[in-house]
Design an enzyme around this catalytic site. Structure first.
Site, PDB file in Angstrom:
ATOM      1  N   GLU A 330      31.228  19.150  14.543  1.00  0.00           N
ATOM      2  CA  GLU A 330      30.544  18.129  15.326  1.00  0.00           C
ATOM      3  C   GLU A 330      30.229  18.595  16.747  1.00  0.00           C
ATOM      4  O   GLU A 330      29.392  18.003  17.433  1.00  0.00           O
ATOM      5  CB  GLU A 330      31.382  16.854  15.380  1.00  0.00           C
ATOM      6  CG  GLU A 330      32.704  17.005  16.120  1.00  0.00           C
ATOM      7  CD  GLU A 330      33.630  15.828  15.854  1.00  0.00           C
ATOM      8  OE1 GLU A 330      34.147  15.269  16.831  1.00  0.00           O
ATOM      9  OE2 GLU A 330      33.843  15.473  14.680  1.00  0.00           O
ATOM     10  N   LYS A 427      25.756   4.945  18.752  1.00  0.00           N
ATOM     11  CA  LYS A 427      26.562   5.142  17.544  1.00  0.00           C
ATOM     12  C   LYS A 427      28.015   5.399  17.899  1.00  0.00           C
ATOM     13  O   LYS A 427      28.929   4.874  17.252  1.00  0.00           O
ATOM     14  CB  LYS A 427      25.988   6.310  16.741  1.00  0.00           C
ATOM     15  CG  LYS A 427      26.754   6.680  15.485  1.00  0.00           C
ATOM     16  CD  LYS A 427      26.075   7.849  14.774  1.00  0.00           C
ATOM     17  CE  LYS A 427      26.902   8.364  13.610  1.00  0.00           C
ATOM     18  NZ  LYS A 427      26.963   7.411  12.480  1.00  0.00           N
TER      19      LYS A 427
END
Length: 449
Positions: A330, A427
């Site tokens: 990520e 998000k």
């Protein structure tokens, strides 16, 4: 809350006019928050989740659990057992039931962690989400749950939308799964396993297993909730995890800051030769973002863990890096953004699974950095980045929060970068434009400014 920029509007990424010097308080970890919500919902008694992340992903998770009958009371608590204060959610477990519909959005944790929970409910639980969620891999979780006794109707797609026909319990037992595309496949089965009649034994059969820190996070949080878990790290069989059946305890869980979301702010210090302090950086953590201390130091910065938090300092010089990011995939978009501004080439390896994330992150990073004049090529498992002088232009986000923050990082050093749909950062990082402006000492600008 600041005004949310209109979807797909262009946000002019601020250009840094000097060294950044700031203290940035990063909101709570999405990964910890959503795991904590699941575990608290499956517990035998009420519990607390303190300092939770309030974002789209965590809202999707809490809304889904409420739809299944879980009570979630959002309060501002005065204190916890360790003296912590601030926002807290009291989780009141209840008999899980349907019929219900779960909107997963494009949240991997919701689409993968909640189908096992739904098998423990009575009634049909339908799962649906954003169009991109239909493309993201879920078949391994579906097949594993069927092998453990679940009934799932997915019309043979192995993907969303689908309906879990909850029977109020799941037999559990031993199951094989190929989690090469996502460690969330393993975590999904482990989180609900204490409630399965036989618990679970998960055997990973694939050649690779990305993002191992996230599985360690799942294991530690399970143990903190009273579960008995055997792992490879504890002397168990390689690539095998066992969770015994038993009651989960209602705990008082404090959510750590999201260290991966500290990345753009640390990158700002690295790029501008400034200093950024991140308060409450844990001295021990399972979060993948902790690897930023090592990676960004190798790229030219320095850091010190102090009582005030992590103090990260840059020199304004950025070095290329050859690094395997398989366990911390990520972080790839932010590292790629910094690497595009470095003084030598970089090779980012071990992240082929990013092609199946919120978007195909390898293709997206290649297209967007090259669109600004860069020289990035995809490899079989990552990216090869050769720094070139960059110019302004539109940086598309593909509805991916980490693409948006990567574009903002490049915009610090490149005039005229405009981020398409910066609102997608909600998000996991609400109010990112305002946080970015605060760090730079600017007045927040709207998308149309």
């Amino acid at each position: 809350m600041t005004e949310t920029p209109a979807l797909h509007a262009l946000w002019p990424a601020p250009l840094a006019d000097g060294a950044v010097h700031a203290t940035v308080t990063v909101p709570g970890s999405k990964s910890v928050t959503n795991r904590a919500l699941v575990l608290a919902s499956l517990a035998a008694e009420p519990g607390w989740v303190r300092r939770p992340l309030r974002s789209r992903d965590s809202q999707l998770m809490s809304d889904a659990l409420r739809a299944l009958g879980v009570g979630i009371e959002e309060t501002v608590a005065s204190s916890s057992a360790d003296g912590d204060s601030g926002e807290a959610w009291r989780i009141i477990p209840a008999g899980l039931h349907g019929p219900a519909t779960v909107d997963v959005g494009n949240a991997g944790t919701v689409m993968r962690f909640l189908p096992p929970v739904a098998t423990l409910a009575t009634g049909d639980i339908r799962f649906d989400g954003d169009p991109r969620s239909y493309e993201r891999p879920l078949g391994e979780v579906i097949n594993a749950l069927r092998a453990l006794g679940a009934r799932i109707d997915d019309d043979g797609r192995g993907a969303l939308p689908m309906t879990v026909q909850g029977g109020g319990a799941l037999e559990g037992g031993t199951v094989e799964i190929d989690a090469s595309n996502s460690s969330q496949f393993v975590s999904a089965l482990l989180l609900s396993a204490p409630r399965f009649n036989q618990g679970v034994e998960v055997r990973h059969t694939g050649a690779t297993l990305p993002s191992m820190p996230h599985i360690r996070m799942t294991v530690e949080m399970l143990r903190a909730a009273g579960a008995q878990v055997d792992t490879p790290e504890a002397g168990g069989e390689k690539n095998v995890w066992r969770v015994a059946p038993g009651a989960l305890l209602g705990r008082d869980m404090v959510v750590e800051p999201d260290l991966s979301n500290a990345q753009p702010f640390m990158a700002a210090a690295l790029i501008t030769g400034g200093t950024v302090t991140i308060p409450d950086w844990p001295r021990r953590t399972t979060q993948p973002g902790d690897a930023l201390r090592r990676i960004f130091t190798e790229m030219g910065g320095s850091c010190e863990l102090t009582d005030a938090g992590l103090v990260f300092t840059g020199t304004g010089k950025i070095h290329g890096i050859d690094v395997d990011l398989g366990e911390v995939g990520e972080l790839t978009p932010g590292i790629a953004a910094v690497a595009a501004l470095a003084d030598s080439e970089s090779i980012l390896r071990g992240v082929q699974h990013l092609r199946l994330h919120e978007t195909d992150r390898l293709a997206a990073l290649t297209a967007e950095i090259n669109g600004l004049g860069g020289d990035v090529t995809e490899t079989a498992d990552g990216l090869h980045i050769r720094p070139r002088p960059l110019h302004g232009g539109v940086f598309h986000t593909y509805d991916d929060h980490r693409m948006a923050t990567a574009g903002a990082v490049i915009g610090l050093a490149v005039k005229g970068v405009e981020i398409e749909n910066v609102a997608t950062t909600a998000k996991t990082l609400p109010d990112f434009p305002a946080m970015w402006a605060d760090m730079l000492g600017e007045t927040p600008r709207g998308a149309g400014a």
